[in-house]
Design a protein around this motif. Structure first.
Motif, PDB file in Angstrom:
ATOM      1  N   LYS A  23       0.110   4.470   2.562  1.00  0.00           N
ATOM      2  CA  LYS A  23      -1.272   4.930   2.503  1.00  0.00           C
ATOM      3  C   LYS A  23      -2.194   4.140   3.429  1.00  0.00           C
ATOM      4  O   LYS A  23      -3.128   4.703   3.995  1.00  0.00           O
ATOM      5  CB  LYS A  23      -1.805   4.924   1.065  1.00  0.00           C
ATOM      6  N   THR A  24      -1.911   2.852   3.612  1.00  0.00           N
ATOM      7  CA  THR A  24      -2.736   2.056   4.533  1.00  0.00           C
ATOM      8  C   THR A  24      -2.570   2.573   5.959  1.00  0.00           C
ATOM      9  O   THR A  24      -3.555   2.718   6.697  1.00  0.00           O
ATOM     10  CB  THR A  24      -2.341   0.571   4.460  1.00  0.00           C
ATOM     11  N   THR A  25      -1.347   2.874   6.329  1.00  0.00           N
ATOM     12  CA  THR A  25      -1.071   3.415   7.660  1.00  0.00           C
ATOM     13  C   THR A  25      -1.810   4.736   7.864  1.00  0.00           C
ATOM     14  O   THR A  25      -2.432   4.964   8.905  1.00  0.00           O
ATOM     15  CB  THR A  25       0.444   3.646   7.823  1.00  0.00           C
ATOM     16  N   VAL A  26      -1.747   5.604   6.848  1.00  0.00           N
ATOM     17  CA  VAL A  26      -2.401   6.907   6.964  1.00  0.00           C
ATOM     18  C   VAL A  26      -3.921   6.740   7.009  1.00  0.00           C
ATOM     19  O   VAL A  26      -4.603   7.399   7.804  1.00  0.00           O
ATOM     20  CB  VAL A  26      -1.972   7.841   5.810  1.00  0.00           C
ATOM     21  N   ALA A  27      -4.462   5.834   6.180  1.00  0.00           N
ATOM     22  CA  ALA A  27      -5.902   5.588   6.197  1.00  0.00           C
ATOM     23  C   ALA A  27      -6.325   5.118   7.588  1.00  0.00           C
ATOM     24  O   ALA A  27      -7.338   5.576   8.138  1.00  0.00           O
ATOM     25  CB  ALA A  27      -6.277   4.545   5.139  1.00  0.00           C
ATOM     26  N   ARG A  40     -18.589   6.760  14.647  1.00  0.00           N
ATOM     27  CA  ARG A  40     -18.586   5.357  14.266  1.00  0.00           C
ATOM     28  C   ARG A  40     -18.003   5.319  12.855  1.00  0.00           C
ATOM     29  O   ARG A  40     -18.564   5.894  11.915  1.00  0.00           O
ATOM     30  CB  ARG A  40     -20.022   4.847  14.287  1.00  0.00           C
ATOM     31  N   VAL A  41     -16.863   4.668  12.711  1.00  0.00           N
ATOM     32  CA  VAL A  41     -16.082   4.762  11.481  1.00  0.00           C
ATOM     33  C   VAL A  41     -15.810   3.380  10.898  1.00  0.00           C
ATOM     34  O   VAL A  41     -15.468   2.446  11.635  1.00  0.00           O
ATOM     35  CB  VAL A  41     -14.718   5.447  11.756  1.00  0.00           C
ATOM     36  N   LEU A  42     -15.954   3.262   9.586  1.00  0.00           N
ATOM     37  CA  LEU A  42     -15.624   1.998   8.908  1.00  0.00           C
ATOM     38  C   LEU A  42     -14.367   2.206   8.066  1.00  0.00           C
ATOM     39  O   LEU A  42     -14.293   3.120   7.243  1.00  0.00           O
ATOM     40  CB  LEU A  42     -16.780   1.556   8.009  1.00  0.00           C
ATOM     41  N   LEU A  43     -13.383   1.357   8.289  1.00  0.00           N
ATOM     42  CA  LEU A  43     -12.133   1.392   7.509  1.00  0.00           C
ATOM     43  C   LEU A  43     -12.171   0.216   6.536  1.00  0.00           C
ATOM     44  O   LEU A  43     -12.316  -0.927   6.951  1.00  0.00           O
ATOM     45  CB  LEU A  43     -10.943   1.290   8.470  1.00  0.00           C
ATOM     46  N   VAL A  44     -12.056   0.532   5.237  1.00  0.00           N
ATOM     47  CA  VAL A  44     -12.254  -0.492   4.206  1.00  0.00           C
ATOM     48  C   VAL A  44     -11.004  -0.676   3.354  1.00  0.00           C
ATOM     49  O   VAL A  44     -10.386   0.299   2.936  1.00  0.00           O
ATOM     50  CB  VAL A  44     -13.399  -0.076   3.246  1.00  0.00           C
ATOM     51  N   GLU A  45     -10.648  -1.916   3.080  1.00  0.00           N
ATOM     52  CA  GLU A  45      -9.607  -2.166   2.081  1.00  0.00           C
ATOM     53  C   GLU A  45     -10.222  -2.969   0.941  1.00  0.00           C
ATOM     54  O   GLU A  45     -11.174  -3.720   1.137  1.00  0.00           O
ATOM     55  CB  GLU A  45      -8.387  -2.878   2.682  1.00  0.00           C
ATOM     56  N   VAL A  46      -9.688  -2.779  -0.280  1.00  0.00           N
ATOM     57  CA  VAL A  46     -10.311  -3.399  -1.449  1.00  0.00           C
ATOM     58  C   VAL A  46      -9.338  -4.245  -2.260  1.00  0.00           C
ATOM     59  O   VAL A  46      -9.688  -4.752  -3.312  1.00  0.00           O
ATOM     60  CB  VAL A  46     -10.919  -2.335  -2.393  1.00  0.00           C
ATOM     61  N   GLU A  47      -8.128  -4.397  -1.777  1.00  0.00           N
ATOM     62  CA  GLU A  47      -7.170  -5.151  -2.575  1.00  0.00           C
ATOM     63  C   GLU A  47      -6.734  -6.435  -1.875  1.00  0.00           C
ATOM     64  O   GLU A  47      -5.754  -7.055  -2.250  1.00  0.00           O
ATOM     65  CB  GLU A  47      -5.949  -4.275  -2.897  1.00  0.00           C
ATOM     66  N   ASP A  48      -7.494  -6.827  -0.870  1.00  0.00           N
ATOM     67  CA  ASP A  48      -7.260  -8.085  -0.170  1.00  0.00           C
ATOM     68  C   ASP A  48      -5.801  -8.244   0.273  1.00  0.00           C
ATOM     69  O   ASP A  48      -5.220  -9.308   0.144  1.00  0.00           O
ATOM     70  CB  ASP A  48      -7.674  -9.274  -1.053  1.00  0.00           C
ATOM     71  N   ARG A  49      -5.233  -7.178   0.751  1.00  0.00           N
ATOM     72  CA  ARG A  49      -3.832  -7.263   1.200  1.00  0.00           C
ATOM     73  C   ARG A  49      -3.745  -7.579   2.682  1.00  0.00           C
ATOM     74  O   ARG A  49      -2.687  -7.822   3.209  1.00  0.00           O
ATOM     75  CB  ARG A  49      -3.119  -5.925   0.961  1.00  0.00           C
ATOM     76  N   GLN A  50      -4.872  -7.472   3.377  1.00  0.00           N
ATOM     77  CA  GLN A  50      -4.905  -7.677   4.829  1.00  0.00           C
ATOM     78  C   GLN A  50      -3.991  -6.677   5.541  1.00  0.00           C
ATOM     79  O   GLN A  50      -3.401  -6.993   6.577  1.00  0.00           O
ATOM     80  CB  GLN A  50      -4.544  -9.129   5.186  1.00  0.00           C
ATOM     81  N   GLY A  79     -13.749  -2.630  10.688  1.00  0.00           N
ATOM     82  CA  GLY A  79     -12.906  -2.964   9.541  1.00  0.00           C
ATOM     83  C   GLY A  79     -13.613  -3.891   8.572  1.00  0.00           C
ATOM     84  O   GLY A  79     -14.488  -4.678   8.967  1.00  0.00           O
ATOM     85  N   LEU A  80     -13.259  -3.763   7.289  1.00  0.00           N
ATOM     86  CA  LEU A  80     -13.866  -4.594   6.247  1.00  0.00           C
ATOM     87  C   LEU A  80     -12.870  -4.762   5.106  1.00  0.00           C
ATOM     88  O   LEU A  80     -12.213  -3.815   4.693  1.00  0.00           O
ATOM     89  CB  LEU A  80     -15.136  -3.903   5.722  1.00  0.00           C
ATOM     90  N   SER A  81     -12.749  -5.995   4.610  1.00  0.00           N
ATOM     91  CA  SER A  81     -11.953  -6.235   3.412  1.00  0.00           C
ATOM     92  C   SER A  81     -12.923  -6.701   2.336  1.00  0.00           C
ATOM     93  O   SER A  81     -13.468  -7.801   2.421  1.00  0.00           O
ATOM     94  CB  SER A  81     -10.896  -7.313   3.700  1.00  0.00           C
ATOM     95  N   VAL A  82     -13.189  -5.846   1.349  1.00  0.00           N
ATOM     96  CA  VAL A  82     -14.211  -6.174   0.357  1.00  0.00           C
ATOM     97  C   VAL A  82     -13.676  -7.220  -0.606  1.00  0.00           C
ATOM     98  O   VAL A  82     -12.561  -7.105  -1.114  1.00  0.00           O
ATOM     99  CB  VAL A  82     -14.650  -4.929  -0.442  1.00  0.00           C
ATOM    100  N   GLU A  83     -14.482  -8.223  -0.852  1.00  0.00           N
ATOM    101  CA  GLU A  83     -14.097  -9.319  -1.735  1.00  0.00           C
ATOM    102  C   GLU A  83     -15.075  -9.285  -2.909  1.00  0.00           C
ATOM    103  O   GLU A  83     -16.281  -9.335  -2.711  1.00  0.00           O
ATOM    104  CB  GLU A  83     -14.195 -10.616  -0.936  1.00  0.00           C
ATOM    105  N   PRO A  84     -14.563  -9.173  -4.147  1.00  0.00           N
ATOM    106  CA  PRO A  84     -15.469  -8.937  -5.271  1.00  0.00           C
ATOM    107  C   PRO A  84     -16.532 -10.020  -5.486  1.00  0.00           C
ATOM    108  O   PRO A  84     -17.680  -9.698  -5.791  1.00  0.00           O
ATOM    109  CB  PRO A  84     -14.547  -8.844  -6.486  1.00  0.00           C
ATOM    110  N   LYS A  85     -16.175 -11.280  -5.308  1.00  0.00           N
ATOM    111  CA  LYS A  85     -17.174 -12.337  -5.530  1.00  0.00           C
ATOM    112  C   LYS A  85     -18.309 -12.229  -4.526  1.00  0.00           C
ATOM    113  O   LYS A  85     -19.482 -12.325  -4.886  1.00  0.00           O
ATOM    114  CB  LYS A  85     -16.525 -13.717  -5.429  1.00  0.00           C
ATOM    115  N   ALA A 153      -7.555   3.037  -0.661  1.00  0.00           N
ATOM    116  CA  ALA A 153      -7.796   2.849  -2.095  1.00  0.00           C
ATOM    117  C   ALA A 153      -6.551   2.304  -2.799  1.00  0.00           C
ATOM    118  O   ALA A 153      -5.468   2.285  -2.231  1.00  0.00           O
ATOM    119  CB  ALA A 153      -8.206   4.192  -2.709  1.00  0.00           C
ATOM    120  N   PRO A 154      -6.698   1.883  -4.063  1.00  0.00           N
ATOM    121  CA  PRO A 154      -5.520   1.481  -4.842  1.00  0.00           C
ATOM    122  C   PRO A 154      -4.535   2.647  -4.948  1.00  0.00           C
ATOM    123  O   PRO A 154      -4.905   3.800  -4.734  1.00  0.00           O
ATOM    124  CB  PRO A 154      -6.104   1.147  -6.215  1.00  0.00           C
ATOM    125  N   PRO A 155      -3.270   2.351  -5.301  1.00  0.00           N
ATOM    126  CA  PRO A 155      -2.258   3.415  -5.376  1.00  0.00           C
ATOM    127  C   PRO A 155      -2.550   4.435  -6.473  1.00  0.00           C
ATOM    128  O   PRO A 155      -3.376   4.192  -7.356  1.00  0.00           O
ATOM    129  CB  PRO A 155      -0.960   2.663  -5.650  1.00  0.00           C
TER     130      PRO A 155
END
Lengths: 332, 402
Positions: A23-27, A40-50, A79-85, A153-155
């Motif tokens: 799914k990360t590859t497809v995203a 102008r596109v933002l690709l976001v991950e939320v599980e801190d997997r890098q 690109g953005l990796s969202v960090e909850p804190k 997104a999460p699985p």
């Protein structure tokens, strides 16, 4: 993009799938395809997997948006990796101008509580950040900063709860600013501006999870976009060959193949011929299974997109190949 | 990296040893086998296959699955999520073993913990609290914590009635494979933390009096919390925490006990992975973490590895296919060679990923399970996987589908 494509008018693309389906590859491929159309596109991950930084071979992403690439079309991918804190602190600062109290909350363990233990609050913060990026504007004309946001997104097993978390929170927090925020996020997620794309492989379990998730997403008031079938293998053998192998015409075929192999100087032609036919027989089994699973997906009556298996892996331009496939198949 | 505790083979730094699952199962000192790894690598299938092989070699095994695929669940006779281990029909009891299987019901397990540790009156109060309902069904890490709790219960029961001598545990499909190890500690640090005392203060002192007792900083914190969450939510949380107060000791103790169980030499961890970069990276994290926590790693299982028979390389196959391409009557052979070249390419990629892993983590016993042509959904399929896991495949079809 064609008005019939599942991306028409969409500002938030949520990409999910069973673990291991890519799914990360497809995203990433979807985001790149949009960027190549001048957006102008933002690709976001939320599980801190890098996962994003690994795919594009860049430094690890943090809570700051960074430009991954600029396209000659004028588009760009961020690109953005969202960090909850960080998201919580940013939220508190924005709405409450909390300087000292933020530090106090942290000291009291409230930040840890909110970001790791409180039911759903972590997810609310993660989606809250995505929501902010989707709606962010700049300048006096209030132009949108991003034409589209793509969320890795999460699985599937957790995505409906993840996206529905604001509803859940709204039941707990019956009033107050968090309630208001939760309501606005739910409104965006349930609007036509948001679609959820499902990634699957043509294997039983990923397809089953994909179908289950579609039903759950619909029940949760969310819109399903496209189904992306990943890692599809081209039929290397012709239908006649496949039939011959499947029908068990093997002895005669084995001799013929061995003869051909010998003619091009391959050693132990009989042994190699037997190996090749065994591989072909497995291939036939796999194709049968794929066809069966493909029918289940087609029966959903949704837009389905097929991405080829890149036998050399996804490194070195593979994402670009997949992005072009999605464009050709009019997903974007 | 710290030295690994390994089992079943002798440690020999710099080379990769084959993991001997049969030796592991034959070791009666091993009472718990934990299968962990990233999502989608075939953890559940591996756990089920190992439990079946153990039972058919004479162990009295129970397998705790978290979220099995429907057909795999059916093959184990699991039709409902009821938290009760049931005998698996169709396994071969000739060696004197037995096999039970169960699916984890997270909410039910949490409810049972509450009922066990609180008075009936208090339990009822807790179970009805909206905050509890949310926590028990969506608490970040509830599934991990409850899997641990259930493992502890099964282990206790196996001591009490001797029904099982081996517990095989599948781990939840977490964000990260490490969540399974972190959940009990996280709960523990929450229960010990200042924040929970802060939440409990109002309920303990009652009314406005408590505000005076708190420092200005604390009351500001509570003020901010109230503003953020709304008064109702905070009140529900406070009531919940106060109600749980009496059972904190029990919770805490159980979490510590289960954690200690995982460090016990009677436990062995199997890290499950697929021959892809992401899955092997997760596996590497887990292997390192187990070493840090002094938890015994038995070895790494790599599922769905593409192998190629015979010595025909990709390059040779491609050349031969090209040489045959111009002759229509030899098109089939050319196509077969191209198929072989494709498989060889995938096999090369898998080899590369696995080689990178073993270079970074030398000396860890490892077993590869070949890719199956079709999905696994019956006991015969699981038997074939078990045979492949033991390095003694009895059929070319052995492997893990998904």
């Amino acid at each position: 993009m064609p008005s019939t494509s599942p991306s028409h008018g969409v500002r938030l693309h949520v990409v999910t799938g069973k673990g291991g389906t890519g799914k990360t590859t497809v995203a990433a491929a979807l985001a790149l395809a949009l960027a190549r159309q001048g957006r102008r596109v933002l690709l976001v991950e939320v599980e801190d997997r890098q996962g994003i930084s690994q795919l594009f071979d860049i430094s690890p992403l943090g809570h700051e948006e960074v430009q991954i690439l600029a396209d000659p079309s004028g588009g760009s991918l961020w690109g953005l990796s969202v960090e909850p804190k960080a998201a919580l602190m940013e939220y508190l600062q924005k709405f409450y101008k909390l300087g000292r109290a933020g530090a106090l909350l942290q000291k009291a363990g409230a930040v840890d509580f909110a970001t790791t233990i409180a039911p759903g609050l972590r997810d609310v913060l993660l989606i809250g950040k995505v929501y902010e990026a989707v709606g962010r504007t700049q300048g006096r004309a209030k132009e949108r900063v991003y034409d589209a946001v793509v969320l890795d997104a999460p699985p599937t097993g957790r995505v409906v709860r993840f996206l529905g978390v604001n509803d859940e929170l709204a039941q707990l927090a019956r009033m107050g600013p968090i309630r208001n925020q939760a309501d606005s996020i739910t409104a965006l997620l349930q609007s036509r501006a948001t679609v959820v794309h499902l990634v699957t492989l043509l294997e039983e379990m990923p397809v089953q999870e994909c179908l289950d998730a579609m039903a759950e997403l619909a029940a949760g008031g969310l819109h399903v976009g496209g189904i992306v079938v990943n890692e599809v293998r081209d039929p290397v053998l012709s239908d006649d060959d496949l039939d011959a192998i499947a029908s068990g015409a093997a002895p005669e075929l084995a001799d013929r193949v061995a003869g051909d192999l010998e003619s091009v100087g391959i050693k132990n032609p009989d042994k190699v011929s037997a190996i090749l036919l065994r591989e072909a027989s497995d291939h036939v089994d796999r194709l049968d299974l794929q066809a069966e699973q493909d029918q289940r997906i087609q029966a959903q009556g949704r837009a389905v997109f097929y991405l080829p298996a890149l036998s050399g892996g996804i490194e070195a331009g593979g994402i670009g190949v997949l992005a072009d496939e999605l464009t050709t198949q009019e997903m974007v | 990296m710290a030295p690994q505790k390994t089992r079943g083979t002798t440690r020999d730094a710099g080379t990769t040893r084959e993991l001997d699952v049969d030796a592991l199962l034959a070791d009666r000192g091993i009472r718990i086998l934990v299968c962990c790894g990233a999502g989608g690598v075939g953890k559940t299938t591996t756990a089920a296959a190992i439990a079946l092989r153990a039972a058919e070699s004479g162990r009295r095994a129970v397998v705790l699955t978290i979220d099995p695929a429907r057909r795999l669940a059916q093959s184990l006779g699991l039709t409902e999520l009821d938290n009760i281990p049931r005998p698996v029909v169709g396994f071969d009891p000739a060696a004197g073993g037995s096999l039970d299987a169960m699916m984890l019901d997270m909410k039910r397990t949490f409810d049972e913990v509450v009922e066990q540790h609180a008075t009936p009156e208090k339990a009822e109060q807790i179970l009805a609290n909206p905050f509890y309902v949310a926590v028990s069904s969506s608490f970040a890490g509830t599934q991990e914590y409850m899997a641990m709790e259930k493992l502890g219960q099964l282990r206790q029961q196996s001591d009490a009635d001797d029904r099982w001598d081996l517990i095989v545990v599948d781990t939840p499909p977490s964000r990260s494979a490490l969540d399974f190890l972190d959940a009990p500690k996280r709960l523990g640090s929450f229960l010990d933390g200042r924040f929970i005392r802060l939440l409990m203060a109002p309920a303990k002192a009652g009314g406005k009096a408590y505000m005076k007792a708190l420092t200005a900083g604390m009351s500001l914190t509570v003020g901010v919390m109230t503003k953020l969450l709304g008064g109702d939510l905070l009140r529900d949380a406070q009531t919940f925490v106060a109600a749980l107060d009496t059972m904190f000791g029990g919770f805490r103790q159980r979490a510590d006990q289960t954690y200690a169980l995982l460090q016990n030499p009677e436990t062995a961890f199997l890290v499950v992975a697929a021959p892809q970069r992401d899955a092997l990276r997760e596996a590497a994290f887990f292997v390192e973490r187990l070493a840090v926590e002094s938890m015994p790693l038995a070895g790494v299982v790599i599922n769905r590895v593409q192998g190629v028979e015979g010595g025909l390389t990709r390059g040779r196959a491609e050349d031969a296919a090209a040489a045959l391409a111009d002759e229509p009557e030899r098109a089939t052979t050319a196509a077969l060679l191209r198929l072989h070249a494709d498989l060889a390419t995938i096999a090369d990629a898998h080899r590369g990923h696995i080689a990178r892993f073993t270079t970074g983590h030398p000396g860890i016993p490892l077993i590869e399970v070949p890719a199956a042509a079709t999905d696994i959904h019956d006991l015969d399929g699981l038997r074939a996987v078990g045979a492949a896991l033991s390095g003694r495949p009895h059929s070319a079809a052995a492997g893990v589908g998904a």
